[in-house]
Design a protein around this motif. Structure first.
Motif, PDB file in Angstrom:
ATOM      1  N   HIS A  63      89.082  25.361  50.123  1.00  0.00           N
ATOM      2  CA  HIS A  63      87.702  25.095  50.528  1.00  0.00           C
ATOM      3  C   HIS A  63      87.250  23.689  50.132  1.00  0.00           C
ATOM      4  N   GLY A  64      88.158  22.919  49.526  1.00  0.00           N
ATOM      5  CA  GLY A  64      87.818  21.558  49.128  1.00  0.00           C
ATOM      6  C   GLY A  64      87.042  21.483  47.826  1.00  0.00           C
ATOM      7  N   THR A  65      87.055  22.561  47.048  1.00  0.00           N
ATOM      8  CA  THR A  65      86.357  22.577  45.770  1.00  0.00           C
ATOM      9  C   THR A  65      87.355  22.891  44.656  1.00  0.00           C
ATOM     10  N   PRO A  66      87.012  22.568  43.413  1.00  0.00           N
ATOM     11  CA  PRO A  66      87.921  22.843  42.295  1.00  0.00           C
ATOM     12  C   PRO A  66      88.151  24.345  42.097  1.00  0.00           C
ATOM     13  N   ILE A  67      89.406  24.677  41.741  1.00  0.00           N
ATOM     14  CA  ILE A  67      89.808  26.073  41.504  1.00  0.00           C
ATOM     15  C   ILE A  67      90.760  26.145  40.314  1.00  0.00           C
ATOM     16  N   PHE A  68      90.903  27.339  39.767  1.00  0.00           N
ATOM     17  CA  PHE A  68      92.017  27.661  38.872  1.00  0.00           C
ATOM     18  C   PHE A  68      92.291  29.152  38.998  1.00  0.00           C
ATOM     19  N   PHE A  69      93.464  29.562  38.527  1.00  0.00           N
ATOM     20  CA  PHE A  69      93.863  30.968  38.583  1.00  0.00           C
ATOM     21  C   PHE A  69      94.012  31.527  37.183  1.00  0.00           C
ATOM     22  N   LEU A  70      93.709  32.822  37.048  1.00  0.00           N
ATOM     23  CA  LEU A  70      93.852  33.545  35.793  1.00  0.00           C
ATOM     24  C   LEU A  70      94.995  34.539  35.916  1.00  0.00           C
ATOM     25  N   HIS A  71      95.773  34.669  34.846  1.00  0.00           N
ATOM     26  CA  HIS A  71      96.943  35.542  34.836  1.00  0.00           C
ATOM     27  C   HIS A  71      96.538  36.996  35.085  1.00  0.00           C
ATOM     28  N   PRO A  72      97.266  37.683  35.971  1.00  0.00           N
ATOM     29  CA  PRO A  72      96.929  39.082  36.277  1.00  0.00           C
ATOM     30  C   PRO A  72      96.919  39.998  35.044  1.00  0.00           C
ATOM     31  N   LYS A  73      97.788  39.745  34.083  1.00  0.00           N
ATOM     32  CA  LYS A  73      97.844  40.614  32.902  1.00  0.00           C
ATOM     33  C   LYS A  73      96.577  40.531  32.057  1.00  0.00           C
ATOM     34  N   ASP A  74      95.798  39.471  32.249  1.00  0.00           N
ATOM     35  CA  ASP A  74      94.534  39.325  31.525  1.00  0.00           C
ATOM     36  C   ASP A  74      93.331  39.753  32.375  1.00  0.00           C
ATOM     37  N   MET A  75      93.597  40.142  33.618  1.00  0.00           N
ATOM     38  CA  MET A  75      92.503  40.422  34.567  1.00  0.00           C
ATOM     39  C   MET A  75      92.700  41.773  35.257  1.00  0.00           C
ATOM     40  N   MET A  76      92.991  42.800  34.479  1.00  0.00           N
ATOM     41  CA  MET A  76      93.165  44.168  34.985  1.00  0.00           C
ATOM     42  C   MET A  76      94.251  44.258  36.062  1.00  0.00           C
ATOM     43  N   GLY A  77      95.294  43.426  35.928  1.00  0.00           N
ATOM     44  CA  GLY A  77      96.417  43.478  36.853  1.00  0.00           C
ATOM     45  C   GLY A  77      96.215  42.718  38.145  1.00  0.00           C
ATOM     46  N   GLN A  78      95.119  41.988  38.269  1.00  0.00           N
ATOM     47  CA  GLN A  78      94.794  41.288  39.518  1.00  0.00           C
ATOM     48  C   GLN A  78      94.807  39.778  39.309  1.00  0.00           C
ATOM     49  N   LEU A  79      95.650  39.056  40.064  1.00  0.00           N
ATOM     50  CA  LEU A  79      95.583  37.602  40.051  1.00  0.00           C
ATOM     51  C   LEU A  79      94.175  37.222  40.514  1.00  0.00           C
ATOM     52  N   THR A  80      93.512  36.373  39.731  1.00  0.00           N
ATOM     53  CA  THR A  80      92.118  36.035  40.006  1.00  0.00           C
ATOM     54  C   THR A  80      91.960  34.531  40.139  1.00  0.00           C
ATOM     55  N   GLU A  81      91.361  34.121  41.236  1.00  0.00           N
ATOM     56  CA  GLU A  81      91.039  32.709  41.468  1.00  0.00           C
ATOM     57  C   GLU A  81      89.559  32.507  41.163  1.00  0.00           C
ATOM     58  N   ILE A  82      89.273  31.446  40.454  1.00  0.00           N
ATOM     59  CA  ILE A  82      87.888  31.046  40.181  1.00  0.00           C
ATOM     60  C   ILE A  82      87.689  29.717  40.909  1.00  0.00           C
ATOM     61  N   MET A  83      86.635  29.666  41.723  1.00  0.00           N
ATOM     62  CA  MET A  83      86.374  28.434  42.469  1.00  0.00           C
ATOM     63  C   MET A  83      84.928  28.008  42.291  1.00  0.00           C
ATOM     64  N   GLU A  84      84.727  26.702  42.273  1.00  0.00           N
ATOM     65  CA  GLU A  84      83.363  26.186  42.217  1.00  0.00           C
ATOM     66  C   GLU A  84      82.712  26.450  43.580  1.00  0.00           C
ATOM     67  N   THR A  85      81.478  26.919  43.550  1.00  0.00           N
ATOM     68  CA  THR A  85      80.753  27.220  44.777  1.00  0.00           C
ATOM     69  C   THR A  85      80.742  25.996  45.687  1.00  0.00           C
ATOM     70  N   PRO A  86      81.177  26.186  46.942  1.00  0.00           N
ATOM     71  CA  PRO A  86      81.165  25.040  47.866  1.00  0.00           C
ATOM     72  C   PRO A  86      79.749  24.520  48.092  1.00  0.00           C
ATOM     73  N   LYS A  87      79.635  23.227  48.206  1.00  0.00           N
ATOM     74  CA  LYS A  87      78.348  22.603  48.503  1.00  0.00           C
ATOM     75  C   LYS A  87      78.086  22.757  50.008  1.00  0.00           C
ATOM     76  N   ALA A  88      76.850  22.589  50.410  1.00  0.00           N
ATOM     77  CA  ALA A  88      76.491  22.701  51.827  1.00  0.00           C
ATOM     78  C   ALA A  88      77.386  21.769  52.650  1.00  0.00           C
ATOM     79  N   GLY A  89      77.867  22.287  53.775  1.00  0.00           N
ATOM     80  CA  GLY A  89      78.708  21.493  54.666  1.00  0.00           C
ATOM     81  C   GLY A  89      80.179  21.693  54.463  1.00  0.00           C
ATOM     82  N   HIS A  90      80.608  22.430  53.404  1.00  0.00           N
ATOM     83  CA  HIS A  90      82.038  22.698  53.194  1.00  0.00           C
ATOM     84  C   HIS A  90      82.413  23.999  53.853  1.00  0.00           C
TER      85      HIS A  90
END
Length: 153
Positions: free
Chosen positions: A126-153
């Motif tokens: 989406h053109g915004t910063p992201i990172f991923f969290l290990h599934p073993k720390d997130m109830m077995g689910q790979l989790t992506e955290i992304m900064e909310t896109p600004k208007a126009g993205h």
């Protein structure tokens, strides 16, 4: 730190073209972006938009509106998605992605909780910063955290 809006559900696929056909013909999707390559992540992606909920209160409608399915195809055998598809040849749910207003603050929050972050913060599809969290720390689910896109993205 507060749970943000579910931005998308990542779905690994051996063929974006076949998956687009499925979402159009079986699921009735009408809004699908053109696939594009993200070579730095070793994947090709596109987004299938889902309509927002109707008949629910305004706050819930706003939270649910615009959730997408991210179709993810490996660009080559080195792609992290290639490994996922080796274990799941038909493809399937790969990750959940939540929005946050400040990616640096979110990263610090999860680090403070002792959650394992996979790699550096980088720019996502989406053109915004992201990172991923290990599934073993997130109830077995790979989790992506992304900064909310600004208007126009």
């Amino acid at each position: 730190m507060k749970l943000g809006r579910l931005n998308h559900i990542g779905v690994a696929t051996p063929s974006i073209a076949d998956s687009i056909r499925y979402y159009r013909e079986v699921m009735g999707a009408t809004e699908i972006t053109e696939p594009f390559d993200l070579p730095e992540q070793g994947v090709k992606v596109c987004f299938v938009s889902t309509p927002g909920e109707t008949g629910v209160n305004e706050a819930l409608h706003s939270a649910l509106n615009g959730t997408q399915i991210e179709l993810i195809e490996p660009l080559n055998s080195e792609s992290p998605i290639a490994g996922f598809l080796a274990k799941n040849p038909a493809g399937g749910q790969h990750h959940l992605c939540y929005e946050v207003p400040d990616i640096a603050a979110a990263r610090a929050w999860f680090e403070g909780l002792g959650k394992r972050i996979l790699g550096s913060t980088r720019i996502g599809a989406h053109g915004t910063p992201i990172f991923f969290l290990h599934p073993k720390d997130m109830m077995g689910q790979l989790t992506e955290i992304m900064e909310t896109p600004k208007a126009g993205h």
